[in-house]
Design a protein around this motif. Structure first.
Motif, PDB file in Angstrom:
ATOM      1  N   LEU A  89      46.392  46.647  13.612  1.00  0.00           N
ATOM      2  CA  LEU A  89      45.713  46.568  14.906  1.00  0.00           C
ATOM      3  C   LEU A  89      44.370  45.855  14.780  1.00  0.00           C
ATOM      4  N   ALA A  90      43.647  46.137  13.702  1.00  0.00           N
ATOM      5  CA  ALA A  90      42.306  45.588  13.527  1.00  0.00           C
ATOM      6  C   ALA A  90      42.326  44.092  13.243  1.00  0.00           C
ATOM      7  N   GLU A  91      43.223  43.663  12.358  1.00  0.00           N
ATOM      8  CA  GLU A  91      43.231  42.261  11.947  1.00  0.00           C
ATOM      9  C   GLU A  91      43.549  41.299  13.095  1.00  0.00           C
ATOM     10  N   PRO A  92      44.562  41.563  13.920  1.00  0.00           N
ATOM     11  CA  PRO A  92      44.793  40.637  15.032  1.00  0.00           C
ATOM     12  C   PRO A  92      43.707  40.677  16.103  1.00  0.00           C
ATOM     13  N   GLY A  93      42.894  41.738  16.114  1.00  0.00           N
ATOM     14  CA  GLY A  93      41.776  41.795  17.056  1.00  0.00           C
ATOM     15  C   GLY A  93      40.538  41.074  16.574  1.00  0.00           C
ATOM     16  N   ARG A  94      40.590  40.596  15.327  1.00  0.00           N
ATOM     17  CA  ARG A  94      39.434  39.921  14.730  1.00  0.00           C
ATOM     18  C   ARG A  94      39.741  38.442  14.566  1.00  0.00           C
ATOM     19  N   ILE A  95      38.990  37.588  15.237  1.00  0.00           N
ATOM     20  CA  ILE A  95      39.224  36.148  15.202  1.00  0.00           C
ATOM     21  C   ILE A  95      37.997  35.463  14.614  1.00  0.00           C
ATOM     22  N   GLY A  96      38.182  34.789  13.501  1.00  0.00           N
ATOM     23  CA  GLY A  96      37.063  34.073  12.886  1.00  0.00           C
ATOM     24  C   GLY A  96      35.898  34.977  12.536  1.00  0.00           C
ATOM     25  N   GLY A  97      36.192  36.223  12.160  1.00  0.00           N
ATOM     26  CA  GLY A  97      35.139  37.163  11.794  1.00  0.00           C
ATOM     27  C   GLY A  97      34.538  37.918  12.958  1.00  0.00           C
ATOM     28  N   THR A  98      34.967  37.630  14.171  1.00  0.00           N
ATOM     29  CA  THR A  98      34.458  38.298  15.365  1.00  0.00           C
ATOM     30  C   THR A  98      35.508  39.260  15.900  1.00  0.00           C
ATOM     31  N   GLN A  99      35.099  40.500  16.185  1.00  0.00           N
ATOM     32  CA  GLN A  99      36.022  41.510  16.690  1.00  0.00           C
ATOM     33  C   GLN A  99      36.049  41.452  18.209  1.00  0.00           C
ATOM     34  N   TYR A 100      37.166  41.010  18.750  1.00  0.00           N
ATOM     35  CA  TYR A 100      37.341  40.956  20.194  1.00  0.00           C
ATOM     36  C   TYR A 100      38.221  42.093  20.705  1.00  0.00           C
ATOM     37  N   GLY A 101      39.108  42.600  19.864  1.00  0.00           N
ATOM     38  CA  GLY A 101      40.017  43.659  20.276  1.00  0.00           C
ATOM     39  C   GLY A 101      39.761  44.936  19.500  1.00  0.00           C
ATOM     40  N   ILE A 102      39.625  46.047  20.202  1.00  0.00           N
ATOM     41  CA  ILE A 102      39.418  47.354  19.578  1.00  0.00           C
ATOM     42  C   ILE A 102      40.766  48.078  19.521  1.00  0.00           C
ATOM     43  N   PRO A 103      41.233  48.486  18.334  1.00  0.00           N
ATOM     44  CA  PRO A 103      42.535  49.143  18.223  1.00  0.00           C
ATOM     45  C   PRO A 103      42.645  50.377  19.115  1.00  0.00           C
ATOM     46  N   TRP A 104      43.803  50.482  19.790  1.00  0.00           N
ATOM     47  CA  TRP A 104      44.031  51.638  20.650  1.00  0.00           C
ATOM     48  C   TRP A 104      45.165  52.508  20.121  1.00  0.00           C
ATOM     49  N   TYR A 105      46.365  51.985  19.995  1.00  0.00           N
ATOM     50  CA  TYR A 105      47.460  52.794  19.441  1.00  0.00           C
ATOM     51  C   TYR A 105      48.463  51.872  18.757  1.00  0.00           C
ATOM     52  N   ALA A 106      49.290  52.458  17.895  1.00  0.00           N
ATOM     53  CA  ALA A 106      50.238  51.672  17.108  1.00  0.00           C
ATOM     54  C   ALA A 106      51.611  52.307  17.084  1.00  0.00           C
ATOM     55  N   ALA A 107      52.608  51.487  16.777  1.00  0.00           N
ATOM     56  CA  ALA A 107      53.974  51.944  16.521  1.00  0.00           C
ATOM     57  C   ALA A 107      54.615  50.965  15.553  1.00  0.00           C
ATOM     58  N   ASN A 108      55.507  51.442  14.737  1.00  0.00           N
ATOM     59  CA  ASN A 108      56.175  50.573  13.772  1.00  0.00           C
ATOM     60  C   ASN A 108      57.539  51.138  13.412  1.00  0.00           C
ATOM     61  N   ARG A 109      58.301  50.371  12.696  1.00  0.00           N
ATOM     62  CA  ARG A 109      59.664  50.761  12.337  1.00  0.00           C
ATOM     63  C   ARG A 109      59.684  51.743  11.174  1.00  0.00           C
TER      64      ARG A 109
END
Length: 415
Positions: free
Chosen positions: A126-146
């Motif tokens: 969740l954290a890595e895709p919310g971070r672009i070029g070292g800037t955090q634009y997305g704050i993780p909310w919830y996750a699901a996986n297989r």
């Protein structure tokens, strides 16, 4: 980092300046924070409790939650963040953050995320895709996986008394299940999210970025090892080589009762039990095994991040909402209410009493997301990974098939 805290100089403490920073209540002494959430992300009961608690704790603040549909949401969010006075908080898919950040219209949340939200413990998927070029634009909310959903009776009948802890043991157990008369596993030939986990577990990538340019990487030795394992596992069942897990719906296949294992998110359980209620007490769960014991396989993490547009009229109040939703109290309540993985690894004990969710949380600690390119959505739209998988499963040269798919990915990401 933008000097966002200098936008309203302290020397100009006027109603107009403060209102421009989103610091004053709106008309009638109340400021309304507009929140866009996606359909079925949170129950109405959870939203009612959160809204009441937040409004009670923040005088002069009212929350207005609007539920959005996933269909067509990309265009709707893009228009909202580019236009004047859009919503204050928006839930977006974790892999969608890059395309919205590419507009230059998202608020830089880096300082807030580091200072107040314990970002060092966030789930990487969740954290890595919310971070672009070292800037955090997305704050993780919830996750699901297989995870692996298995039929306890079939395991028992085959003499298997505990789930496998390694990929090698997984293959051996699946072969044993086949010999005992059941279908050891159902794995569709184009389940590319599951393949991604095997590729990452081998140290490979779907695509790599260097100097601002993205290149497809399915033809690397590590990625090809991941595909080789997928082929070996898939051959132990009767899943189609030319279709994904929705064609036919794999939950319906498993529900027939003669399939021993299924790779799916726990949300599939509801569909399985709807089709065959008799399986209610016969389902077990374990993380997708990794190469070594004690270390589950890497998995694709789906889920959502929270973003704040640059044009958010109530930015300060919006930050309070994001911090509350991403904080320990409401993360715990959301995870228990919806069967999600909380946004922090340290919060995994919150779902210890929910077997499937607890297993999912174990795998989520090694979660990943798709390449963080604004163009990755275009790759998925005409997904070259699926025909690549089918080609390998049908016996075509793996190196040539991987080279061809990687070239298609490179071309799309360069557009």
């Amino acid at each position: 980092m933008k000097n966002r805290h200098l936008a309203c100089p302290l020397a100009v403490v006027t109603a107009l300046a403060l209102a421009g920073c989103g610091m004053l209540p709106g008309g009638g002494g109340t400021q309304t924070v507009r929140i866009w959430l996606m359909r079925d992300s949170a129950s109405q009961e959870f939203l009612d409790r959160f809204t009441k608690a937040h409004e009670d704790e923040h005088d002069g603040v009212r929350l207005e939650v609007t539920i959005q549909e996933w269909t067509g949401i990309g265009k709707k969010v893009t228009e909202a963040i580019k236009g004047p006075g859009g919503p204050d908080v928006i839930e977006v898919g974790n892999t969608q953050v890059a395309q919205y950040a590419d507009t230059g219209k998202l608020y830089d949340l880096t300082l807030e995320s580091v200072r107040d939200l314990g970002s060092e413990d966030w789930l990487p998927g969740l954290a890595e895709p919310g971070r672009i070029g070292g800037t955090q634009y997305g704050i993780p909310w919830y996750a699901a996986n297989r995870i692996v959903i298995y039929h306890k009776d079939l395991f028992r009948a085959a003499g298997i008394d505990k789930p496998p802890a390694t990929r090698a043991a997984w293959l051996a157990d699946t072969e044993k299940l086949n010999r005992n008369g059941s279908q050891g596993i159902y794995l569709a030939g184009q389940d590319w999210y599951t393949l991604s986990g095997f590729i990452w577990d081998e140290g490979g990538e779907l695509a790599v970025e260097k100097g601002g340019a993205w290149t497809g990487a399915l033809d690397s030795p590590a990625a090809r090892r991941g595909m080789a394992f997928y082929k070996e596992l898939q051959s132990l069942g009767s899943g189609p080589k030319d279709a994904d897990e929705q064609n036919p719906p794999q939950a319906d296949v498993f529900a027939k009762g003669d399939v021993a294992q299924l790779v799916a998110a726990p949300s599939a359980v509801a569909a399985i039990l709807k089709a065959n209620p008799g399986l209610k007490d016969k389902l077990g769960y374990f993380p997708i095994p990794g190469a070594v014991a004690g270390r589950p396989c890497a998995v694709f993490t789906g889920g959502s991040d929270l973003i704040i547009p640059e044009n958010a009229p109530r930015r300060a109040a919006a930050l309070d909402v994001v911090k509350a939703l991403a904080g320990e109290k409401w993360q715990t309540e959301l995870a228990r209410a919806m069967g999600y993985v909380p946004n922090k690894k340290g919060l995994a004990p919150a779902v210890a009493g929910q077997e499937a969710t607890a297993v999912m949380a174990e795998g989520a600690a090694r979660g990943r997301a798709t390449p963080n390119s604004p163009q990755w959505a275009d790759v998925e739209a005409d997904n070259p990974i699926k025909p690549y998988m089918t080609a390998v499963l049908r016996g075509e040269d793996p190196a040539e098939a991987a080279r061809r798919a990687s070239a298609e990915i490179t071309e799309t990401l360069a557009e």
